[in-house]
Each structure stands twice: as C-alpha cells, then as structure tokens.
Design a protein around this motif. Sequence first.
Motif, mmCIF file in Angstrom:
data_model
loop_
_atom_site.group_PDB
_atom_site.id
_atom_site.type_symbol
_atom_site.label_atom_id
_atom_site.label_comp_id
_atom_site.label_asym_id
_atom_site.label_seq_id
_atom_site.Cartn_x
_atom_site.Cartn_y
_atom_site.Cartn_z
ATOM 1 N N PHE A 10 0.829 -1.209 0.000
ATOM 2 C CA PHE A 10 0.000 0.000 0.000
ATOM 3 C C PHE A 10 0.862 1.257 0.000
ATOM 4 C CE2 PHE A 10 -1.558 3.310 2.958
ATOM 5 C CZ PHE A 10 -2.499 3.894 2.117
ATOM 6 N N THR A 11 1.872 1.323 0.885
ATOM 7 C CA THR A 11 2.695 2.533 0.963
ATOM 8 C C THR A 11 3.476 2.748 -0.319
ATOM 9 O OG1 THR A 11 4.492 1.300 2.064
ATOM 10 C CG2 THR A 11 2.909 2.444 3.478
ATOM 11 N N ARG A 12 3.982 1.687 -0.925
ATOM 12 C CA ARG A 12 4.745 1.851 -2.164
ATOM 13 C C ARG A 12 3.846 2.249 -3.327
ATOM 14 N NH1 ARG A 12 8.464 3.916 -2.236
ATOM 15 N NH2 ARG A 12 9.454 2.991 -4.065
ATOM 16 N N ALA A 13 2.631 1.714 -3.367
ATOM 17 C CA ALA A 13 1.696 2.106 -4.422
ATOM 18 C C ALA A 13 1.401 3.600 -4.337
ATOM 19 C CB ALA A 13 0.405 1.294 -4.320
ATOM 20 N N PRO A 31 -2.722 -6.883 -10.555
ATOM 21 C CA PRO A 31 -3.900 -7.414 -9.853
ATOM 22 C C PRO A 31 -3.587 -7.898 -8.446
ATOM 23 C CG PRO A 31 -3.858 -8.189 -12.121
ATOM 24 C CD PRO A 31 -2.545 -7.537 -11.869
ATOM 25 N N THR A 32 -2.379 -8.457 -8.248
ATOM 26 C CA THR A 32 -1.993 -8.928 -6.922
ATOM 27 C C THR A 32 -1.889 -7.769 -5.934
ATOM 28 O OG1 THR A 32 -0.789 -10.811 -7.839
ATOM 29 C CG2 THR A 32 -0.214 -10.128 -5.598
ATOM 30 N N VAL A 33 -1.289 -6.657 -6.377
ATOM 31 C CA VAL A 33 -1.175 -5.478 -5.519
ATOM 32 C C VAL A 33 -2.561 -4.909 -5.221
ATOM 33 C CG1 VAL A 33 -0.282 -3.120 -5.334
ATOM 34 C CG2 VAL A 33 1.146 -4.927 -6.318
ATOM 35 N N SER A 34 -3.413 -4.849 -6.246
ATOM 36 C CA SER A 34 -4.768 -4.337 -6.055
ATOM 37 C C SER A 34 -5.532 -5.173 -5.032
ATOM 38 C CB SER A 34 -5.514 -4.324 -7.391
ATOM 39 O OG SER A 34 -6.818 -3.813 -7.223
ATOM 40 N N LYS A 35 -5.432 -6.502 -5.135
ATOM 41 C CA LYS A 35 -6.119 -7.384 -4.191
ATOM 42 C C LYS A 35 -5.551 -7.231 -2.780
ATOM 43 C CE LYS A 35 -7.364 -10.921 -7.606
ATOM 44 N NZ LYS A 35 -7.117 -12.312 -8.088
ATOM 45 N N ALA A 36 -4.232 -7.016 -2.680
ATOM 46 C CA ALA A 36 -3.602 -6.846 -1.378
ATOM 47 C C ALA A 36 -4.128 -5.599 -0.680
ATOM 48 C CB ALA A 36 -2.084 -6.768 -1.532
ATOM 49 N N ILE A 37 -4.258 -4.509 -1.450
ATOM 50 C CA ILE A 37 -4.753 -3.268 -0.851
ATOM 51 C C ILE A 37 -6.225 -3.394 -0.489
ATOM 52 C CG2 ILE A 37 -5.189 -0.817 -1.301
ATOM 53 C CD1 ILE A 37 -2.629 -0.809 -2.987
ATOM 54 N N LEU A 63 -4.262 8.840 3.752
ATOM 55 C CA LEU A 63 -3.096 9.686 3.988
ATOM 56 C C LEU A 63 -2.571 9.523 5.410
ATOM 57 C CD1 LEU A 63 -4.121 13.005 2.181
ATOM 58 C CD2 LEU A 63 -2.306 11.416 1.509
ATOM 59 N N ARG A 64 -3.501 9.498 6.370
ATOM 60 C CA ARG A 64 -3.067 9.337 7.758
ATOM 61 C C ARG A 64 -2.427 7.979 7.985
ATOM 62 N NH1 ARG A 64 -8.155 11.716 8.861
ATOM 63 N NH2 ARG A 64 -8.977 9.714 9.584
ATOM 64 N N PHE A 65 -3.038 6.947 7.403
ATOM 65 C CA PHE A 65 -2.497 5.602 7.589
ATOM 66 C C PHE A 65 -1.156 5.453 6.888
ATOM 67 C CE2 PHE A 65 -2.155 1.038 6.534
ATOM 68 C CZ PHE A 65 -2.219 0.525 7.821
ATOM 69 N N HIS A 66 -1.011 6.090 5.730
ATOM 70 C CA HIS A 66 0.241 6.018 4.974
ATOM 71 C C HIS A 66 1.402 6.545 5.805
ATOM 72 C CE1 HIS A 66 3.250 7.742 2.134
ATOM 73 N NE2 HIS A 66 3.075 6.592 1.525
ATOM 74 N N GLU A 67 1.201 7.680 6.449
ATOM 75 C CA GLU A 67 2.267 8.268 7.260
ATOM 76 C C GLU A 67 2.649 7.344 8.409
ATOM 77 O OE1 GLU A 67 4.996 10.809 9.179
ATOM 78 O OE2 GLU A 67 4.278 10.685 7.111
ATOM 79 N N ARG A 68 1.657 6.820 9.104
ATOM 80 C CA ARG A 68 1.939 5.947 10.242
ATOM 81 C C ARG A 68 2.543 4.619 9.774
ATOM 82 N NH1 ARG A 68 -1.282 7.530 14.720
ATOM 83 N NH2 ARG A 68 -0.215 5.877 15.883
#
Length: 303
Positions: A10-13, A31-37, A63-68
């Motif tokens: 998620f953070t890298r995407a 598709p694997t990354v999409s399913k993971a998120i 945005l908040r979750f990305h930072e943490r």
Amino acid sequence: MDTLRLMHLFTRALDLSSLSAAAREAGTTQPTVSKAITALEAHLGVRLLERSTTGLLATAEGLRFHERARRLLDEYDDALADVRGHARQATGLLRVNAPVALGQFHLNALAQEFLALHPDIGIELILNDRFVDLVGDGVDVAVRLGGPLPPDAVARTIAASPRWLVAAPVYLAAHARPRQPEDLARHEFIRFAWLADGDELALQRGAEVMKVTTRGRYRVNNALAIRDSLLAGAGIGLCPQWLVHDLVQAGQLARVLPAWSGTPQQVALVTPSRRYQPARARLFMDFLAARIGALPGWTSTAA
C-alpha cells in the motif's frame, strides 16, 4: 494475513502513484497489488485509496495511515537489523522539499552525491518556495531558509549566509551611489514579495543597527528572479552571499555600503514532530549538515 506485506504494498503504491509500478518493484502483478490493498482495506474497515483512470488518490484516512505505516515499516526494518546484530543499510524513498534557488544552486548536486554514496536510497526532491505540510505531503526532510518555522516540527539549523547589499555596475553608474543607509530610500530596491517587514530594512554594522524604509516598484517571490533583475540593472537588493558571491567575484554585481549587512540568512533542516526518523532521513540530514556549511557563501553553525 501478512499485514506488514500488505502495508508495504500500500505505501509503495501511494509513494509511486501507481499500482503497476509498485507491482514491478515487488516482482509481482498489478492485480496482486490491487487485491492486497483491498484486503488491507477490509481488514481496517476503511477505504484507503480512490482508484480512477488518472491514477491513485488517497482518502483522508489513507493519507493518515500512509504516514503511520511508513514510520512503522521503517522502525520494523531497523529493529530487525538490530536484533540480528548489524546495522541496516539505509533503503527506501526519501522525500525532500526545498526552495527553488537553493535547490538549483546546491541541493540538486548534493542529492546526486548522496545517491552515489547510498545506492539503496531514492530521493524525490520537490522545489518550491512555499512551506509544505510535512505530514500531509509525506515529506521526510524540508530545507528552509530563514523565516518562522512551524511549531509542530523539529528544526535543526546547520549554516548561515551573510546578506549583502548589491547592484549591477550599470545601475550604479546611472545613479548616485549610496554613501549611507538612508540613501537607499532614493533608489529602486528589488526585494522578495510577501516579506513580513514590507519595505522596512534592518542593517547592521558591528553592534550598530539601523532601520531604513526602502522603495521599489518591483518585487518577486523567487530568489533567482531577484538575482536576474539585479544583474540586469533594475536596482539594489539585499541578497544572501550564497546567491550572489559568484557574480560579485566576477564583477557582474558590486557590493553597496559594504560596511553594512543584513541579518544572516539561516538554513534549517525541518522534519515532522515525531520521535522516530528513518535511517535514510538521519543520514541525509547529517550529510547536508556536513556539506552545506563548507560551500562558498556559507558558514557552518552545526553542532
């Protein structure tokens, strides 16, 4: 569920603004990354990303979750290295914000030098003259010149540059050269737009301080434009030494009232107010603290 892996994808995407780019980096498929998120969103019970034909857009919660999440992943990697008994090689993307002129004159070259020393680190250098939201924009390190700093950030002053009054010889040949600070009021004064002190200028000569009111029909919010305007003979300006020392040395600009100078311009490294900083950010700040103060026009103030 491998929550750490889902958080990493998620953070890298979001860092790369692309599911496909995150997939290529991870050696998997889009598709694997999409399913993971999607699985991470289901696990958290909130929507993290809005997907559209133009790319990825994080929700407020995203945005908040990305930072943490970025902070947690960095701490996990450092903890893993520590328990294994060796220092971890710094990795990952480093987001840096800086003023345009400082970036062009110094930081672009310094960033390349830093990347050569640390092959597993990437740098995203964003140049603009406004102070960004460090947390909201995901900035690891902001390099700021003078001015008030946000109260919710941590600042480390590393160097200072004297500020000189300068003008082009062609301007000084066409106008009576100032002999004392009060004379500046009779000249075209080129200054930065939006200054808190407006047209009032504070000058110092040793322990003596004098304030004068300047006038000028042109002001601009970019240091490079001020440099070019002075070079073209538009007036007199007060500039940090790092910005004009080469032109003064070449005779393209001349110092005015050389016994007087402005308050030195300080450069500070600003980071979000948080206890933990990733290794790449700490390395970069130490690198800048050692290098900027040694450049022409600067004096180191780093402890």
